[in-house]
Each structure stands twice: as structure tokens, then as C-alpha cells.
Design a protein around this motif. Structure first.
Motif, PDB file in Angstrom:
ATOM      1  N   LEU A 188      -6.171   2.219  59.940  1.00 60.42           N
ATOM      2  CA  LEU A 188      -5.192   2.265  61.020  1.00 60.42           C
ATOM      3  C   LEU A 188      -4.193   1.119  60.922  1.00 60.42           C
ATOM      4  CD1 LEU A 188      -7.638   3.046  63.968  1.00 60.42           C
ATOM      5  CD2 LEU A 188      -6.318   4.673  62.594  1.00 60.42           C
ATOM      6  N   TYR A 189      -2.941   1.426  61.249  1.00 57.86           N
ATOM      7  CA  TYR A 189      -1.863   0.436  61.298  1.00 57.86           C
ATOM      8  C   TYR A 189      -1.133   0.599  62.620  1.00 57.86           C
ATOM      9  CZ  TYR A 189      -2.239  -0.726  56.344  1.00 57.86           C
ATOM     10  OH  TYR A 189      -2.686  -1.179  55.128  1.00 57.86           O
ATOM     11  N   VAL A 190      -0.874  -0.529  63.308  1.00 52.57           N
ATOM     12  CA  VAL A 190      -0.102  -0.508  64.544  1.00 52.57           C
ATOM     13  C   VAL A 190       0.944  -1.615  64.435  1.00 52.57           C
ATOM     14  CG1 VAL A 190      -0.134  -0.643  67.065  1.00 52.57           C
ATOM     15  CG2 VAL A 190      -2.153   0.200  65.837  1.00 52.57           C
ATOM     16  N   PHE A 191       2.217  -1.248  64.587  1.00 52.98           N
ATOM     17  CA  PHE A 191       3.333  -2.188  64.569  1.00 52.98           C
ATOM     18  C   PHE A 191       3.764  -2.381  66.018  1.00 52.98           C
ATOM     19  CE2 PHE A 191       3.165  -0.110  60.517  1.00 52.98           C
ATOM     20  CZ  PHE A 191       3.549  -1.059  59.583  1.00 52.98           C
ATOM     21  N   LEU A 192       3.218  -3.428  66.674  1.00 56.01           N
ATOM     22  CA  LEU A 192       3.525  -3.670  68.085  1.00 56.01           C
ATOM     23  C   LEU A 192       4.952  -4.192  68.228  1.00 56.01           C
ATOM     24  CD1 LEU A 192       0.145  -5.263  69.214  1.00 56.01           C
ATOM     25  CD2 LEU A 192       0.936  -2.912  69.544  1.00 56.01           C
ATOM     26  N   SER A 193       5.598  -3.839  69.326  1.00 58.43           N
ATOM     27  CA  SER A 193       7.012  -4.144  69.511  1.00 58.43           C
ATOM     28  C   SER A 193       7.336  -5.636  69.478  1.00 58.43           C
ATOM     29  CB  SER A 193       7.523  -3.537  70.819  1.00 58.43           C
ATOM     30  OG  SER A 193       6.834  -4.078  71.918  1.00 58.43           O
ATOM     31  N   GLU A 194       6.376  -6.496  69.809  1.00 58.05           N
ATOM     32  CA  GLU A 194       6.674  -7.924  69.803  1.00 58.05           C
ATOM     33  C   GLU A 194       6.423  -8.561  68.440  1.00 58.05           C
ATOM     34  OE1 GLU A 194       2.832  -9.220  69.392  1.00 58.05           O
ATOM     35  OE2 GLU A 194       3.385  -7.169  69.841  1.00 58.05           O
ATOM     36  N   GLY A 195       6.085  -7.742  67.424  1.00 56.45           N
ATOM     37  CA  GLY A 195       5.975  -8.269  66.067  1.00 56.45           C
ATOM     38  C   GLY A 195       4.564  -8.421  65.528  1.00 56.45           C
ATOM     39  N   THR A 196       3.550  -8.049  66.302  1.00 58.97           N
ATOM     40  CA  THR A 196       2.169  -8.122  65.806  1.00 58.97           C
ATOM     41  C   THR A 196       1.853  -6.870  64.996  1.00 58.97           C
ATOM     42  OG1 THR A 196       1.438  -9.460  67.675  1.00 58.97           O
ATOM     43  CG2 THR A 196      -0.282  -8.268  66.478  1.00 58.97           C
TER      44      THR A 196
ATOM     45  N   TYR B  85      11.734  -6.439  61.290  1.00 54.27           N
ATOM     46  CA  TYR B  85      12.746  -5.545  60.745  1.00 54.27           C
ATOM     47  C   TYR B  85      14.081  -6.214  61.004  1.00 54.27           C
ATOM     48  CZ  TYR B  85      15.250  -1.300  59.532  1.00 54.27           C
ATOM     49  OH  TYR B  85      16.071  -0.393  58.915  1.00 54.27           O
ATOM     50  N   GLN B  86      14.686  -6.737  59.933  1.00 56.12           N
ATOM     51  CA  GLN B  86      15.941  -7.465  60.064  1.00 56.12           C
ATOM     52  C   GLN B  86      16.904  -7.005  58.986  1.00 56.12           C
ATOM     53  OE1 GLN B  86      14.308 -11.417  59.576  1.00 56.12           O
ATOM     54  NE2 GLN B  86      14.315 -11.783  61.776  1.00 56.12           N
ATOM     55  N   LYS B  87      18.143  -6.791  59.398  1.00 60.23           N
ATOM     56  CA  LYS B  87      19.211  -6.408  58.468  1.00 60.23           C
ATOM     57  C   LYS B  87      18.792  -5.231  57.589  1.00 60.23           C
ATOM     58  CE  LYS B  87      21.126 -11.021  58.509  1.00 60.23           C
ATOM     59  NZ  LYS B  87      21.487 -12.206  57.763  1.00 60.23           N
ATOM     60  N   GLY B  88      18.123  -4.259  58.192  1.00 60.63           N
ATOM     61  CA  GLY B  88      17.742  -3.055  57.472  1.00 60.63           C
ATOM     62  C   GLY B  88      16.529  -3.200  56.576  1.00 60.63           C
ATOM     63  N   ALA B  89      15.816  -4.327  56.677  1.00 66.29           N
ATOM     64  CA  ALA B  89      14.660  -4.558  55.804  1.00 66.29           C
ATOM     65  C   ALA B  89      13.391  -4.784  56.629  1.00 66.29           C
ATOM     66  CB  ALA B  89      14.910  -5.766  54.908  1.00 66.29           C
ATOM     67  N   LEU B  90      12.324  -4.050  56.281  1.00 67.86           N
ATOM     68  CA  LEU B  90      11.023  -4.213  56.915  1.00 67.86           C
ATOM     69  C   LEU B  90      10.191  -5.176  56.074  1.00 67.86           C
ATOM     70  CD1 LEU B  90       8.830  -3.400  58.999  1.00 67.86           C
ATOM     71  CD2 LEU B  90       8.294  -1.451  57.511  1.00 67.86           C
ATOM     72  N   THR B  91       9.527  -6.111  56.745  1.00 65.70           N
ATOM     73  CA  THR B  91       8.634  -7.067  56.088  1.00 65.70           C
ATOM     74  C   THR B  91       7.321  -7.097  56.851  1.00 65.70           C
ATOM     75  OG1 THR B  91      10.522  -8.428  55.421  1.00 65.70           O
ATOM     76  CG2 THR B  91       8.348  -9.471  55.348  1.00 65.70           C
ATOM     77  N   MET B  92       6.202  -7.001  56.113  1.00 63.65           N
ATOM     78  CA  MET B  92       4.867  -7.157  56.694  1.00 63.65           C
ATOM     79  C   MET B  92       4.313  -8.493  56.219  1.00 63.65           C
ATOM     80  SD  MET B  92       3.457  -3.235  56.045  1.00 63.65           S
ATOM     81  CE  MET B  92       1.762  -3.740  56.009  1.00 63.65           C
ATOM     82  N   VAL B  93       3.689  -9.241  57.143  1.00 64.25           N
ATOM     83  CA  VAL B  93       3.106 -10.535  56.798  1.00 64.25           C
ATOM     84  C   VAL B  93       1.612 -10.457  57.066  1.00 64.25           C
ATOM     85  CG1 VAL B  93       3.118 -13.010  57.233  1.00 64.25           C
ATOM     86  CG2 VAL B  93       5.253 -11.699  57.441  1.00 64.25           C
ATOM     87  N   GLU B  94       0.824 -10.607  55.997  1.00 66.12           N
ATOM     88  CA  GLU B  94      -0.636 -10.598  56.096  1.00 66.12           C
ATOM     89  C   GLU B  94      -1.156 -11.878  55.466  1.00 66.12           C
ATOM     90  OE1 GLU B  94      -2.598  -6.837  54.987  1.00 66.12           O
ATOM     91  OE2 GLU B  94      -0.567  -6.070  54.665  1.00 66.12           O
TER      92      GLU B  94
END
Length: 136
Positions: A60-68, A85-94
Motif C-alpha cells: 500500500l502507498y498513501v500520498f497524504l496532502s501535507e507531504g507524508t 510535487y514541484q515544477k511538474g516533478a514528483l519526488t519520493m523521499v524514503e
């Protein structure tokens, strides 16, 4: 025979986080003038992996609106990261490592991405996690 959720504390914790995500009333902060709007259809939804050569089906993956970013699987401890999501680019930080993500397809029923890890990129097709069982 399935074991009750209470006998799997990691699963109970993951379910609690996901349930709280579904009940969240937090709204994304308005973007400043001239800022690019981010797509909203993958945000605040519980997604599950439907297909991937390397990621466990059903994770499961959840992208919460505040960035979690919440990631949970039936056989491990749920983990928390962040996303942006900035300037058209999605970044995930793990685990403090940022991974650029290509959005290959985004509809109400499909979220297909390529996570550009060092080495081989990881592709996965995510679908809405409606009806995810709480126990095996």
C-alpha cells in the motif's frame, strides 16, 4: 486460518495510519501566485501495487496532502517517508534519500510510476485499494 489483526501489531499500526489518512480533513495549502498546480487525483487515496517486477503485489502507498508518504505491506513494518510535487516533478523521499519519480499514467483507476532509484528504475502500477482485507 487467519490471525486477528490484534495479533499483528505492525498490521494494526499500518491500518490505523491508513484509516486516519482516509479521515483527514487537512487541505493542501494554497500555492503561491504563479506556482504550478499539482495533480490531485493520487493525493489522499490509498493505492495498492497491482503489478511490478520488484515491488510486492498488494503493498500500500498513501500520498497524504501535507507531504507524508505511508508505505505498508502485509509482511513488514509500515514505513513513513515524504513526497513533493514541484515544477511538474514528483519526488519520493524514503530513509532520507530522494528519488525522482516519473508519472507514466494517472487516471482515477490507475497510477503508474517509475521510481528512479540508483541502478535499475522501479516501475509499478498502483490501483485504488478499495476493499483491502485487514487480515490474511
Amino acid at each position: 486460518m487467519s490471525r486477528p489483526v490484534a495479533s499483528k501489531p505492525w498490521l494494526a499500526a499500518g491500518v490505523a495510519v491508513l484509516l486516519m489518512a482516509g479521515c483527514a480533513t487537512t487541505r493542501a495549502q494554497p500555492l503561491s501566485a504563479g506556482a504550478e498546480q499539482r495533480p490531485a487525483s493520487f493525493i489522499n487515496k490509498v493505492w495498492k501495487v497491482d503489478a511490478s517486477p520488484t515491488i510486492q503485489k498488494g503493498q500500500l502507498y498513501v500520498f497524504l496532502s501535507e507531504g507524508t508518504l505511508v508505505i505498508a505491506a502485509g509482511n513488514g513494518t509500515p514505513s513513513l517517508g515524504t513526497w513533493r510535487y514541484q515544477k511538474g516533478a514528483l519526488t519520493m523521499v524514503e530513509e532520507s534519500i530522494a528519488y525522482p519519480v516519473d508519472i507514466l499514467e494517472l487516471t482515477a483507476d490507475t497510477f503508474r510510476i517509475r521510481v528512479n532509484n540508483p541502478g535499475e528504475p522501479v516501475e509499478m502500477t498502483l490501483i485504488p485499494a478499495d476493499g483491502v482485507p485487514l487480515a490474511e
